[in-house]
Write a protein that holds these residues in place. Structure first.
Motif, mmCIF file in Angstrom:
data_model
loop_
_atom_site.group_PDB
_atom_site.id
_atom_site.type_symbol
_atom_site.label_atom_id
_atom_site.label_comp_id
_atom_site.label_asym_id
_atom_site.label_seq_id
_atom_site.Cartn_x
_atom_site.Cartn_y
_atom_site.Cartn_z
ATOM 1 N N SER A 136 10.672 6.273 3.906
ATOM 2 C CA SER A 136 11.569 7.157 4.561
ATOM 3 C C SER A 136 11.264 7.256 5.938
ATOM 4 N N PHE A 137 9.774 6.814 6.427
ATOM 5 C CA PHE A 137 9.385 6.772 7.711
ATOM 6 C C PHE A 137 9.556 5.440 8.170
ATOM 7 N N ASN A 138 9.774 4.580 7.207
ATOM 8 C CA ASN A 138 9.799 2.979 7.687
ATOM 9 C C ASN A 138 8.586 2.805 8.428
ATOM 10 N N ASP A 139 7.455 2.982 7.866
ATOM 11 C CA ASP A 139 6.094 2.888 8.419
ATOM 12 C C ASP A 139 5.058 3.306 7.602
ATOM 13 N N GLY A 140 4.029 3.006 7.559
ATOM 14 C CA GLY A 140 2.875 3.326 7.007
ATOM 15 C C GLY A 140 1.920 2.258 6.396
ATOM 16 N N PRO A 141 0.777 2.432 5.557
ATOM 17 C CA PRO A 141 -0.142 1.569 5.235
ATOM 18 C C PRO A 141 0.323 0.273 4.488
ATOM 19 N N VAL A 156 -4.914 -3.207 4.814
ATOM 20 C CA VAL A 156 -4.836 -1.824 5.339
ATOM 21 C C VAL A 156 -5.685 -0.891 4.466
ATOM 22 N N GLU A 157 -6.833 -0.269 5.054
ATOM 23 C CA GLU A 157 -7.582 0.874 4.368
ATOM 24 C C GLU A 157 -7.501 2.182 4.820
ATOM 25 N N SER A 175 -6.913 8.574 -0.629
ATOM 26 C CA SER A 175 -7.250 7.202 -0.097
ATOM 27 C C SER A 175 -6.145 6.136 -0.547
ATOM 28 N N ILE A 176 -6.009 5.241 0.244
ATOM 29 C CA ILE A 176 -4.974 4.232 0.091
ATOM 30 C C ILE A 176 -5.433 2.833 0.425
ATOM 31 N N LEU A 177 -5.359 2.002 -0.392
ATOM 32 C CA LEU A 177 -5.437 0.435 0.041
ATOM 33 C C LEU A 177 -4.185 -0.402 -0.181
ATOM 34 N N ALA A 178 -3.978 -1.345 0.946
ATOM 35 C CA ALA A 178 -2.817 -1.892 0.742
ATOM 36 C C ALA A 178 -3.326 -3.491 1.191
ATOM 37 N N VAL A 179 -2.896 -4.259 0.281
ATOM 38 C CA VAL A 179 -3.283 -5.702 0.279
ATOM 39 C C VAL A 179 -2.097 -6.528 0.195
#
Length: 245
Positions: free
Chosen positions: A78-83, A94-95, A119-123
């Motif tokens: 919905s924001f078209n952006d993020g981790p 992205v951590e 916390s979020i992790l994107a690989v």
């Protein structure tokens, strides 16, 4: 990483590759991929997992460990952006150790933290070509993703990329096949309707098709829908069938 752990990952991802070849439902396989990721990375059931795929620069969740994980991914879209979108677009890990301290996406961070996630992790996956994707992991614990956990996730995503590439290709092929089948079904109904008009009006195929087009425009109804109505009215068996070899 020890050789035993490497062999374990290799065997797991070989099984994933075999699973997608044997699967009749790509979406179900992708959901299972997310559940497998959580188990394989020893992150615990409380971790949410999703797979974001970029198509035409838009993000979509093609697999998730739960409906709630999918909803968390959709907040980002919905924001078209993020981790997760950043990881997929830029092909970088992205951590986010603590979302409440995150300054890159303040509005997104506010909403996500409101859901209790910390916390979020994107690989990123290596899909090659134009397609891009990322493995998204969410936790309600601060600093959940330690350096060893990040390395395991990176290795997992790299080794699972082959299976995901195959799944994406199968899904794209199925989508094209579905569109082709729909187009052929539409053509079948229209051709039969044209034949009915030719028989009733004793006119040529071109004239019959023109009659059908004018009626579709006049009634403000899709050509295929009007054709199916004509076929249904002339045949008790209703909807025309399209047969494929």
């Amino acid at each position: 990483m020890s050789s035993d752990l490497t062999d374990s990952h290799t065997n797991d991802n070989h099984r994933l590759h075999e699973a997608i070849l044997d699967s009749s439902d790509v979406h179900q396989f992708l959901d299972e991929l997310c559940q497998h990721a959580v188990r394989s990375l020893s992150l615990g059931e409380q971790v949410l997992c999703g797979v974001t795929l970029l198509r035409d620069r838009e993000g979509a969740t093609v697999g998730s460990s739960s409906d709630y994980a999918r909803k968390m991914d959709e907040i980002q879209y919905s924001f078209n952006d993020g981790p997760c979108l950043t990881a997929a677009r830029e092909q970088v890990v992205v951590e986010v150790p603590d979302i409440r301290r995150e300054e890159r996406w303040p509005h997104y961070a506010e909403i996500i933290s409101g859901h209790g996630l910390r916390s979020i992790l994107a690989v990123p996956f290596d899909l090659a070509g134009d397609a891009k994707a990322a493995l998204n992991l969410y936790s309600d614990a601060v600093n959940k993703f330690t350096a060893p956990a990040i390395e395991r996730a990176r290795t997992y995503a790299n080794e699972a990329s082959r299976s995901l590439r195959l799944a994406v290709r199968i899904a794209q092929h199925s989508e094209r096949a579905g569109n082709l089948e729909a187009a052929m079904e539409s053509r079948t109904a229209i051709d039969i309707a044209v034949g009915i008009i030719m028989s009733q009006s004793q006119c040529s195929q071109t004239d019959a098709f023109s009659v059908l087009v004018r009626a579709s425009s006049h009634r403000n109804i899709k050509l295929r829908d009007l054709a199916e109505q004509i076929v249904a009215n002339s045949n008790a068996n209703s909807k025309p069938a399209t047969h494929f070899d």
